[in-house]
Design a protein around this motif. Structure first.
Motif, PDB file in Angstrom:
ATOM      1  N   CYS A  91       1.662  30.402   2.447  1.00 19.69           N
ATOM      2  CA  CYS A  91       2.044  30.383   1.325  1.00 19.69           C
ATOM      3  C   CYS A  91       3.565  30.578   1.119  1.00 19.69           C
ATOM      4  O   CYS A  91       4.432  30.098   0.420  1.00 19.69           O
ATOM      5  CB  CYS A  91       1.528  31.647   0.256  1.00 19.69           C
ATOM      6  SG  CYS A  91       0.129  31.108  -0.421  1.00 19.69           S
ATOM      7  N   SER A  92       4.032  31.381   1.944  1.00 17.20           N
ATOM      8  CA  SER A  92       5.591  31.749   2.047  1.00 17.20           C
ATOM      9  C   SER A  92       6.340  30.467   2.548  1.00 17.20           C
ATOM     10  O   SER A  92       7.423  30.072   1.970  1.00 17.20           O
ATOM     11  CB  SER A  92       5.697  32.912   3.224  1.00 17.20           C
ATOM     12  OG  SER A  92       7.336  32.961   3.382  1.00 17.20           O
ATOM     13  N   GLU A  93       5.842  29.771   3.359  1.00 11.30           N
ATOM     14  CA  GLU A  93       6.380  28.370   3.887  1.00 11.30           C
ATOM     15  C   GLU A  93       6.536  27.641   2.593  1.00 11.30           C
ATOM     16  O   GLU A  93       7.319  26.597   2.799  1.00 11.30           O
ATOM     17  CB  GLU A  93       5.741  27.943   5.278  1.00 11.30           C
ATOM     18  CG  GLU A  93       6.042  28.693   6.500  1.00 11.30           C
ATOM     19  CD  GLU A  93       7.411  28.899   6.946  1.00 11.30           C
ATOM     20  OE1 GLU A  93       7.809  27.758   7.285  1.00 11.30           O
ATOM     21  OE2 GLU A  93       8.027  29.698   6.426  1.00 11.30           O
ATOM     22  N   LEU A  94       5.525  27.582   1.751  1.00 10.10           N
ATOM     23  CA  LEU A  94       5.470  26.572   0.632  1.00 10.10           C
ATOM     24  C   LEU A  94       6.074  26.934  -0.438  1.00 10.10           C
ATOM     25  O   LEU A  94       6.238  26.448  -1.625  1.00 10.10           O
ATOM     26  CB  LEU A  94       4.277  26.249   0.281  1.00 10.10           C
ATOM     27  CG  LEU A  94       3.286  25.444   1.512  1.00 10.10           C
ATOM     28  CD1 LEU A  94       1.713  25.197   1.257  1.00 10.10           C
ATOM     29  CD2 LEU A  94       3.702  24.161   1.648  1.00 10.10           C
ATOM     30  N   CYS A 131      -8.065  33.645  -3.244  1.00 10.17           N
ATOM     31  CA  CYS A 131      -8.833  32.406  -3.416  1.00 10.17           C
ATOM     32  C   CYS A 131      -7.655  31.503  -4.219  1.00 10.17           C
ATOM     33  O   CYS A 131      -7.683  30.308  -3.787  1.00 10.17           O
ATOM     34  CB  CYS A 131     -10.111  32.651  -4.259  1.00 10.17           C
ATOM     35  SG  CYS A 131     -11.436  33.203  -3.465  1.00 10.17           S
ATOM     36  N   HIS A 132      -7.142  31.761  -5.087  1.00  6.25           N
ATOM     37  CA  HIS A 132      -5.945  31.171  -5.726  1.00  6.25           C
ATOM     38  C   HIS A 132      -5.019  30.553  -5.166  1.00  6.25           C
ATOM     39  O   HIS A 132      -4.613  29.463  -4.884  1.00  6.25           O
ATOM     40  CB  HIS A 132      -5.311  31.904  -7.131  1.00  6.25           C
ATOM     41  CG  HIS A 132      -6.266  32.043  -8.222  1.00  6.25           C
ATOM     42  ND1 HIS A 132      -6.739  30.879  -8.949  1.00  6.25           N
ATOM     43  CD2 HIS A 132      -6.864  32.920  -8.646  1.00  6.25           C
ATOM     44  CE1 HIS A 132      -7.696  31.472  -9.956  1.00  6.25           C
ATOM     45  NE2 HIS A 132      -7.541  32.898  -9.689  1.00  6.25           N
ATOM     46  N   ALA A 133      -4.342  31.545  -3.868  1.00  2.00           N
ATOM     47  CA  ALA A 133      -3.532  31.152  -3.187  1.00  2.00           C
ATOM     48  C   ALA A 133      -3.786  29.993  -2.005  1.00  2.00           C
ATOM     49  O   ALA A 133      -3.257  29.103  -1.845  1.00  2.00           O
ATOM     50  CB  ALA A 133      -2.815  32.335  -2.198  1.00  2.00           C
ATOM     51  N   LEU A 134      -5.156  30.244  -1.623  1.00  6.08           N
ATOM     52  CA  LEU A 134      -5.719  29.359  -0.929  1.00  6.08           C
ATOM     53  C   LEU A 134      -5.833  27.814  -1.287  1.00  6.08           C
ATOM     54  O   LEU A 134      -5.416  26.652  -0.690  1.00  6.08           O
ATOM     55  CB  LEU A 134      -7.151  29.650  -0.119  1.00  6.08           C
ATOM     56  CG  LEU A 134      -7.680  28.548   0.777  1.00  6.08           C
ATOM     57  CD1 LEU A 134      -6.974  28.515   1.879  1.00  6.08           C
ATOM     58  CD2 LEU A 134      -9.129  29.335   1.226  1.00  6.08           C
ATOM     59  N   LEU A 135      -6.292  27.627  -2.580  1.00  7.76           N
ATOM     60  CA  LEU A 135      -6.344  26.650  -3.462  1.00  7.76           C
ATOM     61  C   LEU A 135      -5.189  25.892  -3.574  1.00  7.76           C
ATOM     62  O   LEU A 135      -4.894  24.866  -3.274  1.00  7.76           O
ATOM     63  CB  LEU A 135      -6.959  26.962  -4.779  1.00  7.76           C
ATOM     64  CG  LEU A 135      -7.561  25.746  -5.593  1.00  7.76           C
ATOM     65  CD1 LEU A 135      -8.537  24.803  -4.743  1.00  7.76           C
ATOM     66  CD2 LEU A 135      -8.169  25.910  -7.029  1.00  7.76           C
ATOM     67  N   ARG A 136      -4.026  26.777  -3.915  1.00  9.21           N
ATOM     68  CA  ARG A 136      -2.535  25.991  -3.717  1.00  9.21           C
ATOM     69  C   ARG A 136      -2.063  25.569  -2.646  1.00  9.21           C
ATOM     70  O   ARG A 136      -1.666  24.333  -2.679  1.00  9.21           O
ATOM     71  CB  ARG A 136      -1.788  27.207  -4.401  1.00  9.21           C
ATOM     72  CG  ARG A 136      -1.736  27.536  -5.852  1.00  9.21           C
ATOM     73  CD  ARG A 136      -1.294  26.361  -6.747  1.00  9.21           C
ATOM     74  NE  ARG A 136      -0.073  26.080  -6.858  1.00  9.21           N
ATOM     75  CZ  ARG A 136       0.648  26.747  -7.581  1.00  9.21           C
ATOM     76  NH1 ARG A 136       0.484  27.758  -8.375  1.00  9.21           N
ATOM     77  NH2 ARG A 136       2.244  26.576  -7.658  1.00  9.21           N
ATOM     78  N   VAL A 137      -2.568  26.258  -1.361  1.00  6.00           N
ATOM     79  CA  VAL A 137      -1.944  25.809  -0.212  1.00  6.00           C
ATOM     80  C   VAL A 137      -2.664  24.418   0.375  1.00  6.00           C
ATOM     81  O   VAL A 137      -2.130  23.374   0.413  1.00  6.00           O
ATOM     82  CB  VAL A 137      -2.333  26.915   1.001  1.00  6.00           C
ATOM     83  CG1 VAL A 137      -2.214  26.344   2.227  1.00  6.00           C
ATOM     84  CG2 VAL A 137      -1.369  28.104   0.805  1.00  6.00           C
ATOM     85  N   LEU A 138      -4.218  24.506  -0.251  1.00  8.69           N
ATOM     86  CA  LEU A 138      -4.785  23.434   0.195  1.00  8.69           C
ATOM     87  C   LEU A 138      -4.565  22.152  -0.543  1.00  8.69           C
ATOM     88  O   LEU A 138      -4.990  20.918  -0.266  1.00  8.69           O
ATOM     89  CB  LEU A 138      -6.425  23.650   0.273  1.00  8.69           C
ATOM     90  CG  LEU A 138      -6.808  24.725   1.248  1.00  8.69           C
ATOM     91  CD1 LEU A 138      -8.258  24.928   1.154  1.00  8.69           C
ATOM     92  CD2 LEU A 138      -6.270  24.109   2.657  1.00  8.69           C
ATOM     93  N   ARG A 196       6.681  33.806  -7.154  1.00  4.47           N
ATOM     94  CA  ARG A 196       5.343  34.509  -7.277  1.00  4.47           C
ATOM     95  C   ARG A 196       4.285  33.322  -7.745  1.00  4.47           C
ATOM     96  O   ARG A 196       4.458  32.663  -8.523  1.00  4.47           O
ATOM     97  CB  ARG A 196       5.181  35.632  -8.300  1.00  4.47           C
ATOM     98  CG  ARG A 196       3.974  36.223  -8.527  1.00  4.47           C
ATOM     99  CD  ARG A 196       3.817  37.161  -9.756  1.00  4.47           C
ATOM    100  NE  ARG A 196       4.795  38.538  -8.970  1.00  4.47           N
ATOM    101  CZ  ARG A 196       4.210  39.586  -8.373  1.00  4.47           C
ATOM    102  NH1 ARG A 196       2.989  39.390  -7.747  1.00  4.47           N
ATOM    103  NH2 ARG A 196       4.934  40.601  -7.876  1.00  4.47           N
ATOM    104  N   LEU A 197       3.381  33.460  -6.891  1.00  4.13           N
ATOM    105  CA  LEU A 197       2.229  32.420  -7.204  1.00  4.13           C
ATOM    106  C   LEU A 197       1.542  32.880  -8.319  1.00  4.13           C
ATOM    107  O   LEU A 197       0.849  33.899  -8.569  1.00  4.13           O
ATOM    108  CB  LEU A 197       1.329  32.552  -5.840  1.00  4.13           C
ATOM    109  CG  LEU A 197       0.120  31.280  -5.946  1.00  4.13           C
ATOM    110  CD1 LEU A 197       0.023  30.712  -4.485  1.00  4.13           C
ATOM    111  CD2 LEU A 197      -1.159  31.731  -6.447  1.00  4.13           C
ATOM    112  N   VAL A 198       1.373  31.831  -9.264  1.00  3.09           N
ATOM    113  CA  VAL A 198       0.684  32.018 -10.384  1.00  3.09           C
ATOM    114  C   VAL A 198      -0.550  31.137 -10.437  1.00  3.09           C
ATOM    115  O   VAL A 198      -0.109  30.048 -10.229  1.00  3.09           O
ATOM    116  CB  VAL A 198       1.669  31.454 -11.742  1.00  3.09           C
ATOM    117  CG1 VAL A 198       0.734  31.781 -13.064  1.00  3.09           C
ATOM    118  CG2 VAL A 198       2.783  32.441 -11.779  1.00  3.09           C
TER     119      VAL A 198
END
Length: 324
Positions: free
Chosen positions: A192-195, A208-215, A42-44
């Motif tokens: 996100c899933s691929e990462l 927004c938090h998910a995009l920041l982690r991906v980027l 789970r993305l925190v």
């Protein structure tokens, strides 16, 4: 003879350090060690980062949830923003400055098909209004606003908050070649899933938090041998204008070639178009069009130069044309 069935590879046997009832992370690591399994965590949201070692730039990641797809008729019902400081040398986040998420009553019933996507109901937004002054404060000193599919979010927020029209924008869908980076899709949930993460998508703040982690992850692209994050690529991309190239009068039978190359169809103007980010890319594209689409004949293509202040908005940039 029938081929021998391949025996399934056994799962790792729990060791004394991982008895029954062990912590979930220990179990996840055990599954990760097996070639037949991949574990998503789970993305925190990450809020603490290493301190800056030099000058920083202030960036903002933004996401909206709306009543529909048409910015002229539909309305924003949720605005999420994450304001952060960014190291333009390493391409990393150094500090999350502020997080914003508010709901707003659109003044009419939210369509059921839209509720099915983001699960925001009429009761949740009833009587609510997003704080305009707080939005303006968040935008102070922001160098670039980033959205995943900015062509959707930008017209919506500019209509509701005109201050967004005075900002430079970057798009994490259009400005990063995700397929060249080895991803089968540019959808945020897929990235996100691929990462290695999953999250409850389609609410503005967590998106927004998910995009920041991906980027914040490294791309295959590099600059002078240095690792390139998605954030750094977007920051650099915002410094360069993009040129929208329109293939006027392209023969009907070339539509599959154009589509395969990434061109999109503008049904209103009835023309195929694409975008390039440099003079060299424009020259290459013009040559490809002349040989592959126009068969070597003289032709006219339309050009529209859009800087980061205009791109992904409903406003036009500087227009012209070019004879091939």
């Amino acid at each position: 003879k029938k081929p021998k069935a391949l025996a399934p590879k056994p799962l790792p046997v729990p060791s004394p350090s991982m008895p029954p009832g062990a912590e979930p992370e220990a179990l996840a690591r055990a599954l990760d060690a097996h070639p037949d399994y991949r574990v998503l965590r789970r993305l925190v949201p990450r809020l603490v980062f290493p301190a800056a070692t030099g000058p920083v730039a202030t960036l903002l990641v933004l996401d909206t949830e709306t009543t529909g797809m048409d910015s002229a008729q539909d309305r924003v019902i949720e605005l999420g923003m994450v304001l952060f400081e960014f190291d333009p040398v390493s391409g990393t986040v150094v500090r999350v400055v502020d997080v914003f998420d508010e709901l707003e009553d659109p003044g009419f019933a939210i369509p059921p098909a839209t509720i099915a996507i983001h699960h925001i109901t009429d009761d949740m937004v009833s009587g609510r209004q997003i704080d305009d002054a707080a939005v303006a404060r968040m935008l102070k000193d922001v160098a670039v606003v980033i959205a995943h599919n900015a062509a959707f979010d930008r017209p919506f927020v500019e209509q509701r908050w005109p201050v967004f029209a005075d900002m430079d924008w970057a798009c994490s869908v259009k400005d990063i070649p995700w397929r060249e980076e080895g991803f089968g899709s540019a959808k945020l949930e897929f990235l996100c899933s691929e990462l290695g993460w999953f999250y409850d998508a389609h609410r503005a703040q967590i998106d927004c938090h998910a995009l920041l982690r991906v980027l914040s992850s490294s791309l295959k692209s590099s600059s002078e041998g240095k690792p390139m994050t998605g954030l750094l690529q977007l920051f650099k991309s915002a410094e360069n204008a993009r040129t929208i190239l329109r293939a006027f009068g392209s023969p009907f039978e070339t539509k599959d070639k154009l589509k395969a190359r990434g061109y999109r169809w503008d049904a209103e103007a009835r023309v195929w178009y694409t975008a390039v980010k440099s003079a060299e890319a424009l020259d290459l594209e013009a040559e490809w069009l002349k040989t592959q689409v126009y068969g070597g004949r003289s032709a006219r293509i339309g050009l529209e130069i859009q800087d980061a202040w205009v791109q992904f908005s409903s406003r036009s940039g500087q227009s012209g044309d070019r004879v091939l």
